[in-house]
Design an enzyme around this catalytic site. Structure first.
Site, PDB file in Angstrom:
ATOM      1  N   LYS A 285     -39.534  -4.892 -45.375  1.00  0.00           N
ATOM      2  CA  LYS A 285     -39.171  -3.701 -44.683  1.00  0.00           C
ATOM      3  C   LYS A 285     -37.918  -3.833 -43.316  1.00  0.00           C
ATOM      4  O   LYS A 285     -38.188  -5.057 -43.277  1.00  0.00           O
ATOM      5  CB  LYS A 285     -40.495  -3.334 -43.855  1.00  0.00           C
ATOM      6  CG  LYS A 285     -40.368  -2.025 -42.919  1.00  0.00           C
ATOM      7  CD  LYS A 285     -41.745  -2.568 -41.777  1.00  0.00           C
ATOM      8  CE  LYS A 285     -42.069  -1.429 -41.038  1.00  0.00           C
ATOM      9  NZ  LYS A 285     -43.261  -1.485 -40.196  1.00  0.00           N
TER      10      LYS A 285
ATOM     11  N   LYS B 294     -39.809  -0.513 -47.674  1.00  0.00           N
ATOM     12  CA  LYS B 294     -40.209   0.336 -46.608  1.00  0.00           C
ATOM     13  C   LYS B 294     -39.191   0.245 -45.588  1.00  0.00           C
ATOM     14  O   LYS B 294     -38.657  -0.172 -45.137  1.00  0.00           O
ATOM     15  CB  LYS B 294     -41.846  -0.241 -46.263  1.00  0.00           C
ATOM     16  CG  LYS B 294     -41.653   0.924 -44.980  1.00  0.00           C
ATOM     17  CD  LYS B 294     -43.294  -0.179 -44.291  1.00  0.00           C
ATOM     18  CE  LYS B 294     -43.590   0.989 -42.455  1.00  0.00           C
ATOM     19  NZ  LYS B 294     -45.140   0.422 -42.376  1.00  0.00           N
TER      20      LYS B 294
ATOM     21  N   ASP C 119     -48.183  -5.404 -42.019  1.00  0.00           N
ATOM     22  CA  ASP C 119     -46.384  -5.499 -42.204  1.00  0.00           C
ATOM     23  C   ASP C 119     -46.046  -6.672 -41.084  1.00  0.00           C
ATOM     24  O   ASP C 119     -46.247  -6.754 -39.741  1.00  0.00           O
ATOM     25  CB  ASP C 119     -46.464  -3.854 -41.008  1.00  0.00           C
ATOM     26  CG  ASP C 119     -45.606  -2.982 -42.087  1.00  0.00           C
ATOM     27  OD1 ASP C 119     -46.745  -3.231 -43.226  1.00  0.00           O
ATOM     28  OD2 ASP C 119     -45.742  -1.870 -41.794  1.00  0.00           O
TER      29      ASP C 119
END
Length: 214
Positions: free
Chosen positions: A148, A177, A86
């Site tokens: 995300k 996400k 991430d």
């Protein structure tokens, strides 16, 4: 079950090894999708339980490191056992409309980690809607697997509005996400209903309890 949407997360600066091991034990007990930790703890998790999926954060939480340092960090985390990365984009570069820089950075990290999953944190609370859409488009062009919403360390976290906006922006070419400020089952379900395929939260067990009791 909502548990398989969850990256069970512990990213606070003062986390100690016993807390990380507890995080892993909880992830196993409740069958969460992965644990999400800072890079320094990837090897700790892998040595403690080699079967758990590991998500590592890169360029966290500001995204203001050089591309070269992020690429190295991502590579190092994968070597140490990370399954998913991430990364935080260079938010300043995006706001300065240096789109080639942002896309190139994402793409270099994706190329470095190969078939590992790459999620691109755009930090929605610092962006206009136009910037959010552009960031999602750049992530897709750079072959990222997810976009995300947030680090959880900025001015705000995930919102249903942003999840829907990002879902529409990626046009099915990446997943979304939602992370930051998701504490209850109701909030988690709202994010999934809005289009999130994964959730990042440190309130995972509370969310599960809410599903069971709801």
């Amino acid at each position: 079950m909502i548990n398989k949407y969850i990256d069970h997360t512990l990213l606070k600066a003062d986390a100690v090894e016993s807390e990380i091991k507890k995080l892993v034990d909880e992830a196993v007990k409740y069958n969460f999708y992965s644990v999400c930790v800072n890079g320094a703890f990837v090897k700790t998790v892998k040595n403690y339980n080699e079967n758990i999926k590991i998500t590592a954060v890169i360029g966290f939480p500001l995204g203001a490191m050089t591309t070269e340092s992020k690429v190295f960090e991502a590579k190092n985390c994968v070597i140490n056992g990370a399954d998913e990365i991430d990364m935080v984009i260079n938010i300043s570069a995006l706001k300065d409309r240096k789109y080639d820089y942002v896309e190139n950075e994402i793409n270099k990290i994706k190329n470095e980690i190969g078939d590992k999953i790459l999620k691109v944190i755009i930090e929605t609370s610092l962006l206009t809607d136009e910037e959010k859409v552009k960031a999602c488009e750049l992530a897709v062009k750079a072959k990222a697997d997810f976009v995300k919403t947030s680090t959880g360390f900025s001015t705000a976290g995930a919102t249903v509005y942003d999840v829907k906006l990002m879902k529409n922006a990626v046009k099915g070419k990446a997943k979304v996400k939602a992370a930051g400020g998701i504490h209850t089952f109701k909030e988690a379900k709202a994010m999934i209903d809005a289009g999130a395929s994964r959730l990042g939260t440190s309130s995972s067990i509370d969310i599960l309890n809410g599903e069971t009791n709801g």
